[in-house]
Design a protein around this motif. Structure first.
Motif, PDB file in Angstrom:
ATOM      1  N   VAL A 196     -10.956  -9.518   2.770  1.00 37.76           N
ATOM      2  CA  VAL A 196      -9.900 -10.689   3.305  1.00 37.76           C
ATOM      3  C   VAL A 196      -9.370 -11.191   2.179  1.00 37.76           C
ATOM      4  O   VAL A 196      -8.102 -11.554   1.754  1.00 37.76           O
ATOM      5  N   ALA A 197     -10.495 -11.637   0.917  1.00 34.42           N
ATOM      6  CA  ALA A 197     -10.002 -12.190  -0.342  1.00 34.42           C
ATOM      7  C   ALA A 197      -9.118 -11.473  -0.811  1.00 34.42           C
ATOM      8  O   ALA A 197      -8.177 -11.979  -1.660  1.00 34.42           O
ATOM      9  N   VAL A 198      -9.078 -10.080  -0.887  1.00 29.15           N
ATOM     10  CA  VAL A 198      -8.050  -9.236  -1.598  1.00 29.15           C
ATOM     11  C   VAL A 198      -6.943  -9.215  -1.031  1.00 29.15           C
ATOM     12  O   VAL A 198      -5.869  -9.433  -1.492  1.00 29.15           O
ATOM     13  N   ALA A 199      -7.116  -8.709   0.390  1.00 28.40           N
ATOM     14  CA  ALA A 199      -5.993  -8.592   1.205  1.00 28.40           C
ATOM     15  C   ALA A 199      -4.863 -10.026   1.459  1.00 28.40           C
ATOM     16  O   ALA A 199      -3.563  -9.851   1.781  1.00 28.40           O
ATOM     17  N   ALA A 200      -5.609 -11.144   1.503  1.00 25.90           N
ATOM     18  CA  ALA A 200      -4.749 -12.180   1.480  1.00 25.90           C
ATOM     19  C   ALA A 200      -4.110 -12.792   0.180  1.00 25.90           C
ATOM     20  O   ALA A 200      -3.639 -13.807   0.241  1.00 25.90           O
ATOM     21  N   GLY A 201      -4.410 -12.027  -0.851  1.00 23.78           N
ATOM     22  CA  GLY A 201      -3.903 -12.251  -2.037  1.00 23.78           C
ATOM     23  C   GLY A 201      -4.918 -13.486  -2.964  1.00 23.78           C
ATOM     24  O   GLY A 201      -4.287 -13.883  -3.799  1.00 23.78           O
ATOM     25  N   LEU A 202      -5.979 -13.808  -2.535  1.00 28.45           N
ATOM     26  CA  LEU A 202      -6.800 -14.880  -3.182  1.00 28.45           C
ATOM     27  C   LEU A 202      -7.297 -14.365  -4.334  1.00 28.45           C
ATOM     28  O   LEU A 202      -7.508 -15.278  -5.505  1.00 28.45           O
ATOM     29  N   VAL A 203      -7.800 -13.094  -4.545  1.00 29.20           N
ATOM     30  CA  VAL A 203      -8.530 -12.644  -5.845  1.00 29.20           C
ATOM     31  C   VAL A 203      -7.979 -11.141  -5.783  1.00 29.20           C
ATOM     32  O   VAL A 203      -7.677 -10.463  -4.801  1.00 29.20           O
ATOM     33  N   PHE A 214      -8.948  -1.296   7.306  1.00 31.77           N
ATOM     34  CA  PHE A 214      -8.460  -2.524   8.313  1.00 31.77           C
ATOM     35  C   PHE A 214      -7.377  -3.509   7.987  1.00 31.77           C
ATOM     36  O   PHE A 214      -6.657  -4.011   8.580  1.00 31.77           O
ATOM     37  N   ASN A 215      -7.548  -3.731   6.538  1.00 28.52           N
ATOM     38  CA  ASN A 215      -6.889  -4.595   5.820  1.00 28.52           C
ATOM     39  C   ASN A 215      -5.841  -4.284   4.904  1.00 28.52           C
ATOM     40  O   ASN A 215      -5.126  -4.859   4.338  1.00 28.52           O
ATOM     41  N   GLY A 216      -5.752  -2.854   4.865  1.00 36.06           N
ATOM     42  CA  GLY A 216      -4.529  -2.220   4.065  1.00 36.06           C
ATOM     43  C   GLY A 216      -4.521  -2.310   2.801  1.00 36.06           C
ATOM     44  O   GLY A 216      -3.625  -2.540   2.062  1.00 36.06           O
ATOM     45  N   CYS A 231      -9.815  -3.565  -3.555  1.00 34.76           N
ATOM     46  CA  CYS A 231      -8.628  -3.991  -4.802  1.00 34.76           C
ATOM     47  C   CYS A 231      -7.287  -3.676  -4.101  1.00 34.76           C
ATOM     48  O   CYS A 231      -7.282  -2.884  -2.882  1.00 34.76           O
ATOM     49  N   ARG A 232      -6.418  -3.866  -5.021  1.00 34.00           N
ATOM     50  CA  ARG A 232      -5.094  -3.445  -4.433  1.00 34.00           C
ATOM     51  C   ARG A 232      -4.443  -1.904  -4.879  1.00 34.00           C
ATOM     52  O   ARG A 232      -3.685  -1.297  -4.196  1.00 34.00           O
ATOM     53  N   THR A 233      -5.103  -1.449  -5.794  1.00 36.05           N
ATOM     54  CA  THR A 233      -4.572   0.080  -6.221  1.00 36.05           C
ATOM     55  C   THR A 233      -5.798   0.723  -6.678  1.00 36.05           C
ATOM     56  O   THR A 233      -6.775   0.229  -7.017  1.00 36.05           O
ATOM     57  N   VAL A 234      -5.704   1.955  -6.799  1.00 34.77           N
ATOM     58  CA  VAL A 234      -6.842   3.072  -7.379  1.00 34.77           C
ATOM     59  C   VAL A 234      -6.772   2.845  -8.775  1.00 34.77           C
ATOM     60  O   VAL A 234      -8.095   2.630  -9.463  1.00 34.77           O
TER      61      VAL A 234
END
Length: 453
Positions: free
Chosen positions: A164-171, A189-191, A221-224
């Motif tokens: 959630v910290a990553v998916a919500a854009g916090l870190v 689950f969080n994409g 994280c957001r990307t590979v």
């Protein structure tokens, strides 16, 4: 007014820092502002404001003086509540461990990441003792899936807060652990992207265990690309061996058995659409039966699960007396299942595991494996809280697909591949045999955009 950094990747933040647009101090301040403003207060168990600002200040000075430690210098990172942090008790998402003596030093991997210049922001929430794929925690709250637009939904476990910290854009990145799917499930689950490394790729000193025969680490994280950079720091290496120029032909095996049983139609549709895109991009795909998947399921029925046997050995003293009443009853019930596994059964499980691992490696002949990370999208929270039978059934189904990889010692990366029911994210799990991390990450980097569509 501070410049927002919410939702940025590691690479995007690194560009801001090293181009002089923002300093690590400004980024750390913006991260804490975002956490403070975020409505869901169950994402983090603790924050390291003083430590973080000190590390950010040191990074800012290095960058300003032309002495940057590299691409990750000044980048914020969060840690699951299983990693020792100097001066704090490691509580593993449980209140019964809050009286433990504070750690005298950081976990080995935390220290390695610190040496790369990354800034430790805080510790994230999790399923108690890391023993659930759902992510519900009755002590510190249950992080809500930020992708849900209809009802409150789970974030997946056990690395719930990290996801959630990553998916919500916090870190931009948070580190999790994975014993049966605890990185790849919440990533799906969080994409977001979740990379479970091969067991033994990272130092485990100072990481609170669940089942040492299965425990693995990795970044959410957001990307590979971000995962590859952070992997370098977690290994104490100097630079990534994998770049976009690295050749990445792709031969994929798709199992015909086990992983599609009772899968939601939306999940299958999103996965098959991603496969079609991969084929059009030149990937070679073969559908086969993997006998080990059937054997693993039968083994669990006959002798019990390896994870519950080792979890019971670790926690057996906590399951007796008054302290047991302070632990989530669902966690207690699952751990106690391990008491039924005899020593003879445990030895047989390990022997069968070794045999199945070798046989499956021979079957795959160097190819990667692809199937849905989870057979369903993130379920609603309230029905799971109201019905224990539903919770246990859902937890078993949630852990099934990823659990095969843990038992066979695979590495794996979950990449978003579309949406299913209620517009919730679906993950494609790309896996390789133990030690094939470079091959896996090379292919994942090359084909990430194709998988995402």
């Amino acid at each position: 007014m501070r410049r927002p950094v919410s939702g940025m990747s590691v690479a995007e933040m690194s560009m801001l820092i090293h181009s002089g647009v923002m300093s690590p101090v400004e980024i750390a301040e913006a991260v804490f502002d975002a956490i403070d403003r975020h409505a869901d207060k169950s994402v983090f168990i603790s924050l390291f404001r003083d430590r973080a600002m000190g590390e950010a200040s040191a990074a800012a000075k290095r960058v300003a003086d032309g002495r940057s430690l590299g691409l990750l210098d000044g980048i914020p990172i969060a840690w699951k509540d299983l990693f020792d942090i100097k001066g704090l008790a490691t509580t593993a998402g449980s209140t019964v461990l809050s009286a433990r003596a504070p750690a005298t030093k950081d976990a080995a991997v935390v220290d390695l990441v610190r040496q790369s210049g990354m800034v430790a922001i805080g510790r994230t929430n999790m399923s108690e003792f890391a023993f659930s794929g759902i992510g519900i925690n009755p002590h510190y709250g249950t992080p809500h899936n930020p992708k849900s637009t209809d009802v409150p939904r789970v974030s997946g476990g056990s690395s719930s807060g990290s996801a959630v910290a990553v998916a919500a854009g916090l870190v931009p990145v948070a580190i999790g652990t994975d014993t049966g799917g605890s990185i790849r499930i919440p990533a799906a689950f969080n994409g977001i992207v979740g990379y479970k490394a091969s067991r033994g790729r990272y130092a485990m000193d100072g990481v609170f265990p669940l089942a040492k025969s299965l425990d693995c680490l990795g970044p959410l994280c957001r990307t590979v690309q971000d995962a590859i950079w952070v992997d370098v720091a977690m290994r104490g290496a100097t630079r990534p061996e994998i770049t976009r120029a690295t050749d990445a032909s792709l031969d994929i095996v798709v199992p015909e058995n086990g992983v599609f049983d009772v899968a939601e139609p939306g999940v299958i549709e999103a996965f098959e659409a991603a496969l079609l895109r991969l084929e059009k991009a030149g990937a070679r795909i073969q559908r086969i039966h993997i006998p080990a998947f059937d054997a693993i399921s039968e083994l669990v029925k006959a002798r019990g699960a390896l994870v519950t046997a080792e979890a019971f050995a670790l926690h057996r003293e906590r399951l007796t007396g008054a302290i047991a009443d302070q632990i989530d009853p669902r966690v207690v019930a699952r751990i106690k299942l391990g008491e039924k596994t005899s020593m003879a059964d445990y030895i047989d499980i390990l022997d069968i595991r070794r045999r199945l691992t070798v046989e499956t490696e021979d079957l795959l002949t160097g190819r990667l494996v692809a199937f849905p990370s989870v057979a369903h999208v993130a379920p609603a929270i309230d029905p799971l809280l109201a019905d224990d039978d539903l919770f246990f059934a859902t937890n078993g189904k949630t852990l099934r697909n990823t659990g095969f990889g843990n038992f066979l010692d695979w590495c794996g990366v979950s990449i978003p591949c579309g949406t299913g029911d209620a517009g919730m994210p679906v993950g494609l799990l790309l896996s390789g045999v133990a030690g094939d991390d470079e091959k896996l990450l090379t292919a994942a980097l090359r084909y990430e955009d194709v998988i995402r569509g």
